[in-house]
Design an enzyme around this catalytic site. Structure first.
Site, PDB file in Angstrom:
ATOM      1  N   GLY A 180       2.240   2.892  -2.496  1.00 53.41           N
ATOM      2  CA  GLY A 180       1.849   3.790  -3.589  1.00 53.41           C
ATOM      3  C   GLY A 180       0.540   4.489  -3.328  1.00 53.41           C
ATOM      4  CB  CYS A 181      -2.672   3.228  -1.950  1.00 53.52           C
ATOM      5  SG  CYS A 181      -2.922   1.812  -3.047  1.00 53.52           S
ATOM      6  N   GLY A 223       0.775  -1.233   0.000  1.00 56.19           N
ATOM      7  CA  GLY A 223       0.000   0.000   0.000  1.00 56.19           C
ATOM      8  C   GLY A 223       0.804   1.279   0.000  1.00 56.19           C
TER       9      GLY A 223
END
Length: 271
Positions: free
Chosen positions: A208-209, A206
């Site tokens: 990048g998110c 997660g």
């Protein structure tokens, strides 16, 4: 309070997607809202199945938020099909939010394809031109520009091409190259390197998110693009340094490290 809207898929393991976005919004001081584009059955090891949300429901979710609540910034994550991309693009063109952060999610940490092959061209034509900033990693950028990226000079060329495709600015994440994970920001006029230090952990689910959501949150608060990128980089570094060894695969980053620390010390709400 400033607000941010995430348009993305749901992660049942809580480390990426909608769940990570809302945590990052909160940790960076804005009120988070969501439009769910897909439901994924996943954990730290794998994506077991995906159910795309009906596009009329996606459209209704967007209208329900925009018609009632001010949206200061939008973060876009998983858009699995060309029809979904076109649906989201139509609503964004209708409501015209000031800031749009596009994270072109293509493959999960476990290697599951989250963007259909036929949807790549639609993403390039319908979504990239709407983006205030696009935040691809090296493999995603290679798909978008249809060439390999092996050097820092290649990264600069890739940023130029993505801006030519219509993005107003690019944050190209360099973590897939050897050495330190140095990212490159390009606003169409000048380049800015953001130097990093590789943190030895497998718990990066997660990231990048979380990074793109932190950028959106800081844009929502009125910071400039480069300031928002810089603040988000510092935030994700702390979240990775204190990542959580949950599950048997790639564990999540620690979105609320400072909040959890205060709670453990008994200093939260005068405990």
């Amino acid at each position: 309070m400033r607000t941010a809207l995430t348009i993305a898929g749901s992660d049942s393991g809580g480390g990426a997607g909608i769940q990570a976005d809302l945590k990052a919004f909160s940790a960076n001081g804005v009120y988070g809202m969501s439009v769910i584009t897909a439901v994924t059955a996943q954990n730290t090891q794998e994506v077991r199945s995906i159910q795309n949300i009906d596009n009329e429901v996606i459209k209704d979710q967007m209208e329900a938020v925009f018609d009632d609540i001010r949206v200061d910034a939008v973060k876009i994550g998983m858009l699995s099909s060309s029809v979904t991309i076109e649906t989201v693009a139509q609503s964004l063109n209708k409501y015209r939010p000031k800031y749009i952060v596009l994270d072109p999610v293509m493959v999960s940490k476990g290697g599951h394809h989250l963007l259909q092959q036929e949807a790549i061209q639609s993403l390039k034509e319908n979504m990239i031109p709407l983006a205030t900033i696009i935040t691809p990693n090296i493999p995603e950028a290679e798909v978008l520009i249809n060439r390999l990226i092996k050097t820092e000079e290649d990264m600069m060329d890739a940023c130029r091409i993505l801006v030519e495709h219509g993005a107003k600015s690019v944050l190209l994440k360099g973590g897939h190259l050897s050495g330190d994970p140095n990212d490159l920001f390009y606003d169409g006029d000048s380049f800015h390197w953001l130097y990093g230090e590789r943190i030895q952990t497998k718990n990066t689910h997660g990231t990048g998110c979380t990074l793109s959501s932190a950028i959106a949150a800081n844009l929502a608060k009125g910071h400039s693009l480069i300031e928002s990128v810089d603040f988000a980089k510092k935030y994700i570094k702390l979240a990775i340094e204190h990542s959580l060894p949950l599950g048997h695969g790639h564990g999540p980053t620690n979105h609320f490290y400072e909040l959890y620390r205060l709670a453990e010390e008994g200093r939260l709400m005068n405990q």
